[in-house]
Structure formats: structure tokens, C-alpha cells
Scaffold this motif. Structure first.
Motif, short mmCIF file in Angstrom:
data_model
loop_
_atom_site.label_atom_id
_atom_site.label_comp_id
_atom_site.label_asym_id
_atom_site.label_seq_id
_atom_site.Cartn_x
_atom_site.Cartn_y
_atom_site.Cartn_z
N ASP A 245 0.83 -1.20 0.00
CA ASP A 245 0.00 0.00 0.00
C ASP A 245 0.87 1.25 0.00
O ASP A 245 0.58 2.22 -0.70
CB ASP A 245 -0.93 0.00 1.21
CG ASP A 245 -2.00 -1.09 1.13
OD1 ASP A 245 -2.36 -1.45 0.00
OD2 ASP A 245 -2.45 -1.56 2.18
N THR A 246 1.92 1.25 0.80
CA THR A 246 2.82 2.40 0.83
C THR A 246 3.52 2.57 -0.51
O THR A 246 3.65 3.69 -1.02
CB THR A 246 3.86 2.21 1.95
OG1 THR A 246 3.18 2.14 3.21
CG2 THR A 246 4.84 3.36 1.98
N SER B 54 10.00 7.82 -7.40
CA SER B 54 10.56 6.52 -7.08
C SER B 54 10.48 6.26 -5.58
O SER B 54 10.46 7.18 -4.76
CB SER B 54 12.01 6.42 -7.54
OG SER B 54 12.88 7.00 -6.60
N MET B 55 10.47 4.99 -5.22
CA MET B 55 10.45 4.61 -3.80
C MET B 55 11.77 4.92 -3.14
O MET B 55 11.84 5.09 -1.92
CB MET B 55 10.12 3.12 -3.68
CG MET B 55 9.65 2.70 -2.32
SD MET B 55 8.09 3.48 -1.87
CE MET B 55 8.03 3.07 -0.11
N GLY B 56 12.84 5.04 -3.94
CA GLY B 56 14.14 5.37 -3.38
C GLY B 56 14.15 6.71 -2.66
O GLY B 56 14.86 6.89 -1.67
N ARG B 57 13.37 7.65 -3.15
CA ARG B 57 13.30 8.95 -2.49
C ARG B 57 12.68 8.84 -1.10
O ARG B 57 12.96 9.66 -0.22
CB ARG B 57 12.49 9.92 -3.35
CG ARG B 57 12.60 11.36 -2.93
CD ARG B 57 11.82 12.27 -3.84
NE ARG B 57 12.25 12.16 -5.23
CZ ARG B 57 11.75 12.92 -6.21
NH1 ARG B 57 10.82 13.81 -5.95
NH2 ARG B 57 12.18 12.77 -7.45
N VAL B 58 11.86 7.83 -0.90
CA VAL B 58 11.18 7.66 0.39
C VAL B 58 12.05 6.89 1.37
O VAL B 58 12.24 7.30 2.51
CB VAL B 58 9.84 6.93 0.18
CG1 VAL B 58 9.11 6.74 1.51
CG2 VAL B 58 8.96 7.69 -0.81
N GLN C 123 5.44 12.62 13.48
CA GLN C 123 4.91 13.94 13.14
C GLN C 123 5.51 14.45 11.84
O GLN C 123 4.81 15.05 11.01
CB GLN C 123 5.21 14.93 14.27
CG GLN C 123 4.67 16.33 13.99
CD GLN C 123 5.18 17.36 14.97
OE1 GLN C 123 6.01 17.06 15.81
NE2 GLN C 123 4.68 18.58 14.87
N GLU C 124 6.80 14.18 11.63
CA GLU C 124 7.43 14.64 10.40
C GLU C 124 6.88 13.92 9.17
O GLU C 124 6.71 14.52 8.11
CB GLU C 124 8.95 14.43 10.47
CG GLU C 124 9.69 15.60 11.07
CD GLU C 124 9.46 16.88 10.28
OE1 GLU C 124 9.62 16.87 9.04
OE2 GLU C 124 9.09 17.88 10.90
N TRP C 125 6.59 12.64 9.28
CA TRP C 125 5.97 11.94 8.15
C TRP C 125 4.60 12.54 7.85
O TRP C 125 4.22 12.69 6.69
CB TRP C 125 5.86 10.45 8.43
CG TRP C 125 7.14 9.69 8.29
CD1 TRP C 125 7.83 9.03 9.26
CD2 TRP C 125 7.91 9.51 7.09
NE1 TRP C 125 8.98 8.45 8.76
CE2 TRP C 125 9.05 8.73 7.42
CE3 TRP C 125 7.75 9.92 5.77
CZ2 TRP C 125 10.01 8.36 6.47
CZ3 TRP C 125 8.71 9.56 4.83
CH2 TRP C 125 9.81 8.79 5.18
N ASP D 225 -2.83 7.74 5.08
CA ASP D 225 -2.79 7.39 6.50
C ASP D 225 -2.10 6.03 6.70
O ASP D 225 -1.35 5.84 7.66
CB ASP D 225 -4.20 7.36 7.06
CG ASP D 225 -4.88 8.71 6.99
OD1 ASP D 225 -4.18 9.73 7.14
OD2 ASP D 225 -6.10 8.77 6.76
N LYS D 226 -2.35 5.10 5.79
CA LYS D 226 -1.66 3.82 5.86
C LYS D 226 -0.15 4.01 5.67
O LYS D 226 0.66 3.38 6.35
CB LYS D 226 -2.19 2.87 4.79
CG LYS D 226 -3.63 2.43 4.97
CD LYS D 226 -4.00 1.46 3.86
CE LYS D 226 -5.44 1.01 3.96
NZ LYS D 226 -5.78 0.07 2.88
N ALA D 227 0.21 4.88 4.72
CA ALA D 227 1.62 5.10 4.43
C ALA D 227 2.34 5.70 5.63
O ALA D 227 3.45 5.27 5.99
CB ALA D 227 1.77 6.00 3.21
N VAL D 228 1.73 6.69 6.28
CA VAL D 228 2.36 7.32 7.44
C VAL D 228 2.55 6.30 8.56
O VAL D 228 3.60 6.25 9.22
CB VAL D 228 1.53 8.52 7.92
CG1 VAL D 228 2.00 8.99 9.29
CG2 VAL D 228 1.63 9.66 6.92
N ALA D 229 1.55 5.47 8.79
CA ALA D 229 1.65 4.46 9.84
C ALA D 229 2.80 3.50 9.57
O ALA D 229 3.55 3.13 10.47
CB ALA D 229 0.34 3.71 9.97
#
Length: 999
Positions: free
Chosen positions: A528-529, A538-542, A550-552, A605-609
């Protein structure tokens, strides 16, 4: 002009008599290149079309005369027309500014916005009251604070067009949250507001209170199943009704059925009739209703298949399906007299077709592209069909007696502020890094204030790579107006990358991002993320970031603040979650087995978690590395080995010297590299900065004269620029480093580099051509290394079982040539090569026969350019394989033999019928496999004047490899072929990845 495709289909044998076909084609030829003259036949109305030229075009149906209506707010993202056809309401592409156009005078008469400095009120949907006193607007506001964005809850409001102010505003009252492009409309008397989301929410306009809710997801009628509304068109419908496509799922067989439904808003009912099975999800359907409402038309768009369906609304059936020569992304409307059909969208052309038989007539070409959601066909008389009574009913309505909401300023954004903004959230006492750098505090603390522990807001609660910090500083300069000199910016970057960077174990999984590798990376941590983040980058940036929870959250808010459409593209669902894909569910989909147990959180919200758990600010890896981190002592001589696609193995040495001065992590380099296949040698000089104790970031240039044969010795000087960036990662022992050196407008040319520190012992780096044939003698191997012994005997070399070193041909400190013989029965496969007393890794590959070849990469990407933007090239290679012990290709025991020289060509990848991409996308070098794309920009020689983009097959051919057991090249065998897919697409019009961290 060529006859359209459907005429050829009509004239296939067995369809109609040959004489009739000849007559049809002759008649077509007599029409002429411009098609039949339909002027005066289309109707007596006007087409209103939004254009990227910052205009609305008014096109007279009778004369086709175009009147241009300039817009003060720029090009519109959406245009709606009032019920009495007197005014157009254009929403600008920033989703913030409205512009009102008077149809009679064809002039802009007003503009307004709900935004104010620092508060961006983004419009997600709006509706025009029939009397045109009010606009109902759904808004979500992004507040730009000093160091963050705050996204406020959605708001529903009424804007008084006369008073030019918000008169009523409430927090979004419904269960379903609003989204961009949502459909809203008033009842004919203006007393109710209908909002189309997963359900139809109904509001009282005097109070904006929700008074009812109509669940579309419930069965339309008992036994019929759940329904969902698709494409609809209100142009020719009665007020209070909406006709469009519906998809329902029968509750027994769970088959999805496509049909037409007429929605009666006043009575909350749907008159539905089925047409047939619902097409696959890849098919796009567009719907329009004829002016007499007895017929409707459906535009069917699939890859290479375009059809028009004619539907008899009274008889509830499809009358005709006509296939035609279409193009991607089309929409349709009828002329005001219903005799003709307009095909438009995604370009600057409007194709005219006869509504009876769907005969192509001609194309109207505009001098500007049209925007989406902005095409209206308006009859000359007032009203649309039975809507003629709307204007009179609106005039008879009593004036609004609602008192304005005095708490809302005329130009203020109405969104309520949360009681506790993000910057007031408590910070965990053990999180965050105190900032001790004076220059960082001087340049950053005005927007990022320090707390009692010396922690700067936002800055102290993040770790990332040098590239990550560089991107942040550039964003502060370009978007927030930060004034900082390059030298100061560099000092800020160095401090943050060293003190708040990544440990080696954290950086390596994301190394491909800094190395600018074009790879297909799949993040295994959470699908999901991955789906949410890779919708845009790209996912590499993440995964190269580490942040607090809080920062996410604040990163998500930043995306939503800058890019309003990110909610639609990735962050938020428009409805419930699909039980299988995790994306938006259609109301007609079957619910999950246990709806109560499904996760209905939005994707963001799923991604932040997940991210706050998988990539937290603090980690044991960083704790350990930061304790031992220091400037690396890498001065000295290093041996270089590498590989460049299309060029083969590269060997050489790098001499590293301290740059001098206070910076102990700055170095100069002088590299001598040799391309083993051609023998070309070059010397490069550069500068290196090492961040976080191990992250090498350098830049180098060729110090010698540019060869007439190109930078790489084969005529590709224009393709591969001389300036190279270097991204390496130094091992903990300071004895090895590895990474990528790269160049090109899109970083597409690169060498995979490995460095080994040179001491007193010999080092073996590799072999120029590692393929050796079983059953052959006198085969020469050319080895590269450093400190190679001058006196060697054949017995000092070990190449493995079945291989005999016959003699030493020549020996120098950096090259060794030997002659070997290979037994006929030697097993195929890779063999490590050892020299007595030497370290390093070198190998050769034994083969008896080449059974098949593959093209690498199997999916390539290139970008047209050369006129306005640079080209992106794509290098291909042919890799040989032998069948393994099972004797079968494409199984797990296959033996990869290595790259081989092949011949190259392009073949058509027939993504559509009559595909012609091969003739336009570019060319491939027959010997090197380097693809060069064509020029960017529209090509008048292509159908519809499109760009030189498309997809093709790249085919490699290895001519007649020798058969198994035959030691000479005269063996009888068929040529081997391998192929890969190549997508040639548009340039990157904005490129964010230009890095200066090595300067």
C-alpha cells in the motif's frame, strides 16, 4: 485524405458487393482532402471550449467562426454553464480562482477567489444556483505556515455572487468526504443541493444542513444488485434529471452489467435498463444524450479499438456498433440539431461524424489545445429543451433572505482552524538532534525556531542523504524565498548530511536513487505504501529518509499543500477501499467478506503508519555509526574495475589526494581508465566530497583532447557528455568502494565502478573478454590488475578444472596476456581466476554452445528531444546463455555466459492497429545497440500531428553460433534472436534532480 478504417472493414470480402464498395470509395475520393462541407448543417448553436491559450473559444456551429474570450485568471481546469445558458463559470487550473463570462457579450465580467495570502482555498466542486445568486462550493484549504503546511478540514459554503462574499459556511457535514471534480447540482427551485459522492448527499441550502442521503450503492431494485454511476451528460437532459451509464452487479452470479440509467433526483429513483456485460477496466466509456432524448451515444475506447455505440433509449437496446480510426482520450457530444457528433479532447482537433451511420466527415483544427471538462454545446434559444422554464422559475423565486455569516470575511478562506495545529504537538523528549552549527542557526532559525534543547523545528527531526538535504535547501530557495549564498548553502548541507545523515546499512538499500539507476524496484515492506508513493516518484526517495511520526505527517501535508491533485492521484480514496486492489472500490463491487474488518483508512494514512515504523528518526544503526564516524582516510592509489553497458569492461586506477585546507573530507582525483574491448585509454581529473564518513560524491572531466570518434571511442560524443558525476559508497575498512559514475541529460550513461586500495600486493581486476570455448586451444585471455608480477609461470595461474594455461604471452604491472586451452568435456559455467599471491576477483566463462540470447534491459525507456529538450538515449546489450543440465531454455539452471556482439534492428510493437511507431520514434545503431530517439515536438507527418513517441521491439540477432561439439565457426545452426520492449516517451519538461553536492 485516406478513407477511414471502417470503410475498409465494410468492403472486406463477403460484406457488401464489390461494385458497391467501389462506389463508396469513389464517393469518398470525390469529397476531397478537406471532407464534405458541413457548414450551416451542424445547427444554430455555439460550442464553448476551454483552451490552454488562456481563453474560452466560442465556435459558431453555422459558420464555424471562432470568437476568442480572453481569461484573466489563466487556462481553466473546469468550465460549467448556467441553467439558462447565459453565463460560463471557469475554474482556473490552480483550483483557486473563478472567472465568470457573459455569453451574450462574450466577455469576462467578474473574477473572485476564496484564497488569501498564505491560505490556499482549493475548490473540489461547485454548483451554480438556477437563479445565479449563489454558488455552492466544496473547499479544502492549505495554510502555508513558516515551516510547514497545515491542511484544514473540508468546508461546504455558499458564495453570494451579488455581495461577492461567503454568506454561509459549515464544516463538511456528510459522511463521505469531498474530492476534486466531484459533481454538485441544485434542485430546480434552488432549495436543495445534491452532492454526488459514494452516496448522493442532499442539503438544505438555507442552513447547509444535510436533510437526506440517497445510497447509490444499494440495489437499484430488488434482485438487480448494487449500482454505480459512470459517465453522464447533462447537456440535453431535463432539469432535475441525470442520464448516464450505470454498472450493476447481479447478486447471484456476480456478473457486472453495463446499462443506461435515468436518475430522478426529486423522487430519488433510477430508471435503468441493461445493455450487456461491463467491459474490462482498461476500457474507457463516454456517454452523451441526443437532443430529442430518444437516442444516446457511447464512445468505447480500448487500446487500438475505438467504437461508437448507438443506443435506442425507448427500445432499451444497442442499435449499432461502428468501429472507427480513433485516438486515445476522446469524448463526444452531439450538435444542437442532433444530426452530427463531435469527437474531441486531448488535443486541438474536433472530428465531425454523421450521427446516422457514424460516417467521418472532416476535422476542425484549432490553433490551441483544449482543456478537459470545458466543452459545451449550447443551442441558440434560451434554455436546453424543457429547461426553458428554468429561467422564468428562477426569476419568480423570492430573493434570498438568509443573513450573511458575519464571522467570515469577504475574501477569507472559510475553513475552520483545528484547535491544535501540528506545530503545537508535543515532541518526544528523546527525539530530535540539537543543532550546534552557527551558520545553520543563522540561515534557518528564522523559520525553524529553536527550542530549549537547541532543536530546530522540522530540521532536527529528520535524517537523509546529501541529495535529500540538497533538495530541501533548493526548495526553500525557490519556493520560500530564502536568501543564501552558495558557499553558505554548501556549509549548511555539509553539516546536516554529516550530523543527520544515514548509516551505511540504511543508505545502501536506497543507493540506486543517488546513483541514478533506471531500474524496476519493488518495495517489499508494504504494498500500500509503495502504491501511494510511486504514483509520482521513485520509492528510493522515500526509503532514503528517516523521520518522526509527526514529520511523516508533515511531509504528506507539504505534498497536499503544493500539489492539490495529489489527493486524487494517490493520497485519498474517492470511496470505500477495493477489497482486492486496495484502491477505490466501485459501488457495484462486491463487498469484502467482512466489511467491518476491512481497513478503510486513506492510502496516505496507511503510508504514514508504515513509514513511521519502518523508517523512524532514531535507529540502532545510526547510533552505532554516528559514534564512530570520521572523515575517511582514502588518499593514495586505488585500482578501478567496472562495466559500462555497450562498452564492456573498464579497468584503471584512481589517485586520490587531499584537497588541503580545513575540510578533511575533500579530495582531488586523477583517474586513468581503459576500455578493454577497444583499448581506448583516457585520463579524468575531478573533485570529491565525502559525506557522513562514507558517501563519495564527485565530479570529473576528461583532461585529454576529444577524439574525433567520440568520448567513448565509437562516435557517441554527442550522446555521452564529458562531465561525469560520481556516487560511491566507501566500505568501513577504507579498503574498497563501489557505486556508479554517470553522465547524460537523464543520467542514462554510466559505469558500475568498484575501487580497491592498492598496497604492495598484486590485485587482479578482471578479464577483457571472459568467454572461452570448450574444445578449443590457443585462446588468449587479457587480464587487468595492479602490481602484477613481472615474472610468472603458467603454473602460477589457476583457472579451474578443464582449463590449461599454456604460456604467458606478455606481462606488465597492469596487464597480463596468457594463452589457454579448454577440454572438450569442460563443464559450462563461470570459473574464478587466481594468480599466486594476488587478491581480487576475476572470472572467465566456459561455453560449449550458445543456446539462446536475451536483450538487456528487457524494458527500455527513451525520451525524444534535440529541439527544445535534450534526448534520453537507451543502450541495449545481447547476453548469451547456455541451457543447463536439464537441456531446456528459460529454466532455473540456465548458465549466463555474458554479453556478445550482435546485430540490432527495430520492429513494430503493434500496440494498436495500423501502428506506425517504428517509422518515427528514432533509430538504433546496428552494431552497438545504442538507440537514439527522434526530435521532440509535434510531427506534421504523423497521423493527428502527434509527437515522435511510441513503443517498438528492439531485436538482437546473433548469426549462426556453432553447434555443440563443433570447435570451429562452421557449425550449422540457425541465428539466435532476442528482443526487448522500448518505450519512447516525451521529455521531462521539469527536471528536479540536477545535483550540485559534489561542487
Amino acid at each position: 485524405m485516406q478513407p477511414p478504417f471502417f470503410l475498409y472493414r465494410l468492403c472486406r470480402p463477403g460484406r457488401v458487393p464489390i461494385r458497391a464498395c467501389g462506389a463508396v470509395l469513389a464517393a469518398w475520393a470525390a469529397i476531397g482532402a478537406d471532407g464534405p462541407n458541413t457548414k450551416g448543417m451542424l445547427g444554430d448553436g455555439t460550442l464553448y471550449v476551454g483552451a490552454y491559450s488562456r481563453q474560452i473559444l466560442a465556435i459558431d456551429e453555422a459558420t464555424e467562426k471562432i470568437t476568442r474570450i480572453p481569461l484573466k485568471t489563466g487556462f481553466p481546469i473546469s468550465v460549467r454553464i448556467s441553467d439558462d445558458n447565459s453565463r460560463l463559470y471557469a475554474l482556473n487550473s490552480d483550483f483557486e480562482r473563478f472567472e465568470i463570462v457573459d455569453v451574450a457579450s462574450r466577455q469576462s465580467v467578474d473574477t473572485f477567489t476564496l484564497s488569501e495570502p498564505g491560505r490556499k482555498a482549493r475548490v473540489m466542486g461547485f454548483a451554480i444556483e438556477p437563479a445565479q445568486r449563489l454558488l455552492a462550493i466544496a473547499v479544502r484549504t492549505a495554510v502555508k505556515m513558516r515551516d510547514r503546511f497545515q491542511i484544514e478540514p473540508a468546508t461546504l459554503l455558499l458564495y453570494d455572487l451579488t455581495q461577492k462574499k461567503v454568506i454561509r459556511s459549515v464544516p463538511w457535514p456528510g459522511d463521505d468526504e469531498p474530492h476534486h471534480y466531484m459533481n454538485m447540482r441544485f434542485s430546480p427551485d434552488g432549495k436543495l443541493l445534491y452532492v454526488f459522492l459514494h452516496a448522493v448527499q442532499i442539503y438544505d441550502t438555507s442552513t447547509l444542513a444535510q436533510v437526506d442521503k440517497w445510497e447509490f450503492s444499494r440495489p437499484i431494485e430488488p434482485g438487480l444488485g448494487r449500482g454505480s454511476l459512470g459517465s453522464a451528460d447533462e447537456t440535453n437532459d431535463e432539469t432535475g434529471f441525470l442520464t448516464g451509464l450505470f454498472t450493476v452487479e447481479d447478486p447471484v452470479q456476480h456478473r457486472r452489467l453495463l446499462g443506461v440509467g435515468r436518475v430522478d433526483l426529486a423522487h430519488r429513483s433510477v430508471d435503468y435498463f441493461p445493455l450487456g456485460p461491463t467491459p474490462e477496466p482498461t476500457v474507457r466509456l463516454d456517454f452523451t444524450l441526443a437532443p430529442d432524448r430518444t437516442h444516446a451515444y457511447i464512445l468505447y475506447e480500448d487500446i487500438g479499438i475505438y467504437q461508437l455505440w448507438v443506443v435506442d433509449v425507448r427500445e432499451h437496446r444497442v442499435l449499432q456498433k461502428v468501429q472507427f480510426d480513433g485516438r486515445p482520450r476522446m469524448a463526444l457530444r452531439t450538435s444542437t440539431n442532433g444530426k452530427f457528433i463531435y469527437i474531441f479532447e486531448a488535443g486541438n482537433t474536433i472530428d465531425l461524424y454523421d450521427a446516422v451511420g457514424f460516417k467521418y466527415l472532416r476535422t476542425v483544427t484549432l490553433d490551441t489545445d483544449m482543456t478537459y471538462n470545458s466543452f459545451h454545446v449550447v443551442p441558440s434559444r434560451q434554455g436546453r429543451g424543457s429547461r426553458e422554464s428554468v429561467s422564468a422559475a428562477a426569476a419568480a423565486a423570492q430573493p434570498s433572505t438568509a443573513e450573511p455569516d458575519r464571522t467570515i470575511a469577504a475574501s477569507a478562506s472559510p475553513s475552520p482552524r483545528p484547535p491544535r495545529p501540528p506545530d503545537e504537538e508535543p515532541v518526544k523528549p528523546n527525539e530530535g538532534f540539537p543543532v550546534t552549527s552557527d551558520i545553520v542557526k543563522q540561515k534557518c532559525a528564522s523559520c525553524h525556531p529553536a527550542d530549549e534543547k537547541g532543536r530546530l523545528a522540522r530540521i532536527s527531526f529528520r535524517r537523509t542523504t546529501p541529495e535529500g538535504w540538497e533538495a530541501t535547501i533548493k526548495r526553500m530557495v525557490s519556493l520560500d524565498g530564502v536568501k543564501i549564498e552558495p558557499a553558505d548553502a554548501h556549509e549548511v548541507l555539509r553539516y546536516l548530511a554529516d550530523r543527520q545523515g544515514l548509516a551505511p546499512e540504511e543508505a545502501m538499500p536506497a543507493a540506486f536513487e543517488a546513483e541514478r539507476r533506471l531500474i524496476e524496484y519493488h518495495y517489499a515492506g508494504d504494498k500500500d505504501t509503495e502504491r501511494t508513493c510511486t504514483a509520482c516518484h521513485s520509492m528510493g526517495r522515500v526509503i532514503s529518509q528517516r523521520r518522526t511520526r509527526q514529520e511523516w505527517d508533515l511531509v504528506i501535508a507539504m505534498h497536499r499543500g503544493y500539489y492539490p491533485l495529489v489527493d486524487v492521484q494517490a493520497f485519498r480514496r474517492l470511496g470505500p477501499e477495493h477489497p482486492e486492489t486496495g484502491g477505490d472500490a466501485h459501488p457495484g463491487d462486491s463487498p469484502p467478506p467482512d466489511s467491518r474488518a476491512s481497513d478503510n483508512r486513506h492510502p496516505m494514512d496507511k503510508a504514514v503508519a508504515h513509514l513511521s515504523t519502518a523508517f523512524p528518526l532514531l535507529s540502532s544503526e545510526w547510533t552505532a555509526w554516528s559514534a564512530t564516524m570520521r572523515p575517511p582516510r582514502i588518499e593514495g592509489r586505488w585500482a578501478l574495475s567496472g562495466y559500462q553497458a555497450g562498452k564492456g569492461p573498464v579497468f584503471g586506477q584512481v589517485v586520490i589526494k587531499p584537497q588541503g585546507g580545513a575540510d578533511k573530507a575533500a579530495f582531488t582525483t586523477e583517474s586513468t581508465i581503459t576500455y578493454a574491448r577497444t583499448g581506448r585509454t583516457s585520463t579524468r581529473r575531478g573533485r570529491v566530497l565525502v559525506y557522513t564518513g562514507f558517501q563519495w560524491r564527485g565530479r570529473s572531466q576528461d583532461s585529454g583532447p576529444v577524439s574525433s570518434t567520440g568520448a567513448n571511442g565509437d562516435g557517441t560524443a554527442s550522446a555521452a557528455p564529458d562531465d561525469w558525476r560520481e556516487v560511491l559508497f566507501i566500505d568501513r575498512d577504507w579498503q574498497h568502494a563501489g557505486g556508479r559514475w554517470f553522465t547524460g541529460a537523464y543520467d542514462e550513461f554510466g559505469i558500475d565502478v568498484r575501487l580497491a586500495r592498492v598496497g604492495a600486493d598484486p590485485i587482479v581486476l578482471g578479464v577483457a573478454q571472459p568467454l572461452i570455448k570448450a574444445g578449443a586451444s590457443g585462446q588468449e585471455l587479457r587480464l587487468f590488475g595492479a602490481n602484477l608480477p613481472a615474472r610468472l609461470s603458467p603454473g602460477d595461474l589457476d583457472v579451474g578444472a578443464g582449463i590449461t594455461v599454456d604460456r604467458i604471452v606478455s606481462a606488465t604491472p597492469d596487464q597480463l596476456t596468457v594463452s589457454v586451452s579448454v577440454d572438450q568435456a569442460a563443464a559450462p559455467g563461470r570459473r574464478s581466476l587466481f594468480i599466486a599471491g594476488a587478491t581480487g576477483d576475476a572470472s572467465v566463462t566456459v561455453y560449449a554452445v550458445i543456446d539462446f540470447i536475451k536483450v538487456r534491459p528487457d524494458a527500455g525507456l527513451a525520451r525524444v528531444g534535440g529541439a527544445n529538450f535534450p534526448k534520453q538515449f537507451q543502450q541495449f546489450e545481447a547476453v548469451a546463455y547456455a541451457n543447463g543440465p536439464d537441456g531446456l531454455p528459460e529454466t532455473q539452471d540456465d548458465v549466463e555466459l555474458g554479453p556478445v556482439e550482435a546485430s540490432w534492428k527495430l520492429e513494430e510493437f503493434t500496440a494498436t492497429y495500423q501502428d506506425d511507431d517504428k517509422a518515427f520514434v528514432g533509430t538504433i545503431d546496428e552494431t552497438s545497440g545504442l538507440f537514439t530517439p527522434n526530435l521532440d515536438g509535434p510531427n506534421p507527418k504523423r497521423r493527428n500531428g502527434t509527437n515522435n513517441t511510441g513503443d517498438v521491439w528492439v531485436v538482437a540477432t546473433l548469426p549462426s553460433p556453432p553447434s555443440r561439439g563443433d570447435s570451429n565457426s562452421g557449425g550449422v545452426a540457425r541465428p539466435l534472436k532476442g528482443r526487448a520492449h522500448l518505450l519512447v516517451t516525451l521529455p521531462l519538461y521539469i527536471k528536479w534532480s540536477r545535483s550540485e553536492i559534489s561542487q
